[in-house]
Design an enzyme around this catalytic site. Structure first.
Site, PDB file in Angstrom:
ATOM      1  N   LYS A  50       0.821  -1.213   0.000  1.00 59.44           N
ATOM      2  CA  LYS A  50       0.000   0.000   0.000  1.00 59.44           C
ATOM      3  C   LYS A  50       0.857   1.266   0.000  1.00 59.44           C
ATOM      4  CE  LYS A  50      -4.085  -2.083   2.075  1.00 59.44           C
ATOM      5  NZ  LYS A  50      -5.018  -2.129   3.216  1.00 59.44           N
TER       6      LYS A  50
ATOM      7  N   LYS B 295      -5.957  -9.961  -6.926  1.00 61.41           N
ATOM      8  CA  LYS B 295      -7.070 -10.321  -6.047  1.00 61.41           C
ATOM      9  C   LYS B 295      -8.290  -9.446  -6.325  1.00 61.41           C
ATOM     10  CE  LYS B 295      -8.189 -10.770  -1.116  1.00 61.41           C
ATOM     11  NZ  LYS B 295      -7.719 -10.541   0.261  1.00 61.41           N
TER      12      LYS B 295
ATOM     13  N   LYS C 297     -12.341  -4.901  -4.347  1.00 56.88           N
ATOM     14  CA  LYS C 297     -13.265  -3.782  -4.103  1.00 56.88           C
ATOM     15  C   LYS C 297     -13.006  -2.554  -4.967  1.00 56.88           C
ATOM     16  CE  LYS C 297     -13.351  -4.801   0.920  1.00 56.88           C
ATOM     17  NZ  LYS C 297     -13.162  -4.214   2.258  1.00 56.88           N
TER      18      LYS C 297
END
Length: 325
Positions: A111, A194, A197
């Site tokens: 991140k 992955k 969202k």
């Protein structure tokens, strides 16, 4: 009796990956011991998020928990921010985890690479401390996680050893439990990443219209081989669809492969779409019923009350151990 703890961070719309990797499995855990399933709204603040989005997502997750079969009489459902012991234990435990350990955490490295280094908040760096505090607060022995969260539980185990070696048997040792099938669902548009969202084309959101879900699955990236078999490296798209199908049908990947032996990709995708819709359509109906009933707030209040009882007892042990009056 086992004590089970897990939670979901309300940072975006939940996906089919969240359903298969977490929500679908929670119901079984509530039969194995006392469950504490929370909404990790304090964790959501580690990256920028609009206040109204946080409020909406938090209530959504509570309704999703109920729609997935969690029973408030068997499971404590609550908001992390409604139990102040999470923040207080975090303030204590940050002194027992080291900056070198935190800097090696995979999620922080991933991140932080996407952010301006001058604007990375302390909360993002220290995220694993709060997560460890979440776990030990409830004397959790079982922590259901995705495979990308195992590192966090291992760090928590290191913390428990370190703390107990210094102060005695104060904290309970947790164990990570990862589901064998469906632990990691990938994006439909890029099956090497992955389902996370943030990809409207590649993610199936739990609030998507049923027809939109079917369209996304039928448009999923595959390959030119036209053979339905599991091979993550060479056939990531087909492997991902097989994982989705096997997870929802409750069968092994091998059995799913046999079922589609000789089938073309169109037939296979339609079967996957049918399996998804058969599961998610009634789930959505239950979600909307709970969300619109006013029951969600009642459940969160009840769950937080029990969570405070257990977490405050742990916090008292820690206070006594470290010498806080």
């Amino acid at each position: 009796m086992e004590r089970i703890l897990s939670g979901i961070k309300p940072t975006g719309q939940l996906t089919l990956g969240n359903y298969i990797g977490a929500l679908k499995n929670f119901k079984a855990f509530q039969e194995q011991g006392e469950c504490f399933i929370f909404i990790a709204d304090l964790h959501a603040l580690t990256l920028p998020i609009e206040p109204e989005t946080l409020r909406t997502n938090s209530r959504d997750i509570a309704a999703f928990y109920l729609a997935a079969g969690l029973d408030p009489n068997k499971c404590n459902i609550f908001l992390q921010s409604h139990v102040s012991a999470h923040a207080e234990l975090n303030a204590i435990m940050q002194n027992y985890l080291y900056m070198g350990e935190l800097s090696r955490m995979t999620q922080f490295k991933d991140k932080s690479q996407k952010l301006n280094k001058e604007k990375i908040g302390l909360g993002l760096f220290a995220y694993p401390v709060l997560m460890a505090s979440d776990i030990v607060l409830y004397d959790a022995t079982i922590v259901p996680v995705g495979d990308d969260q195992i590192q966090h539980v291992e760090l928590t185990r290191d913390l428990v050893k370190r703390f107990n070696n210094r102060y005695g048997d104060i904290l309970i040792m947790p164990k990570a439990v990862v589901t064998k099938v469906g632990a990691r669902i990938m994006s439909l548009s890029d099956p090497t990443k992955k389902m996370s969202k943030s990809d409207p084309k590649g993610d199936i959101f739990l609030k998507d219209d049923i027809n939109v879900m079917r369209k996304k699955i039928m448009s999923a990236v595959t390959d030119s081989e036209a053979i339905v078999k599991f091979d993550r490296e060479n056939k990531p798209g087909i492997s991902n669809l097989l994982t989705i199908y096997a997870s929802l049908k409750g069968i092994s990947i091998e059995d799913a492969e046999k079922e589609f032996e000789g089938a073309n990709y169109g037939t296979f995708k339609r079967a996957v779409a049918d399996a998804v819709i058969a599961e998610i359509e009634p789930f959505q109906k239950r979600y909307f019923e709970y969300l619109n009933s006013g029951y969600v707030d009642e459940v969160l209040e009840k769950g937080a009350k029990r969570a405070r009882e257990i977490s405050n007892a742990t916090l008292k042990r820690v206070h006594d151990a470290v010498g806080l009056l």
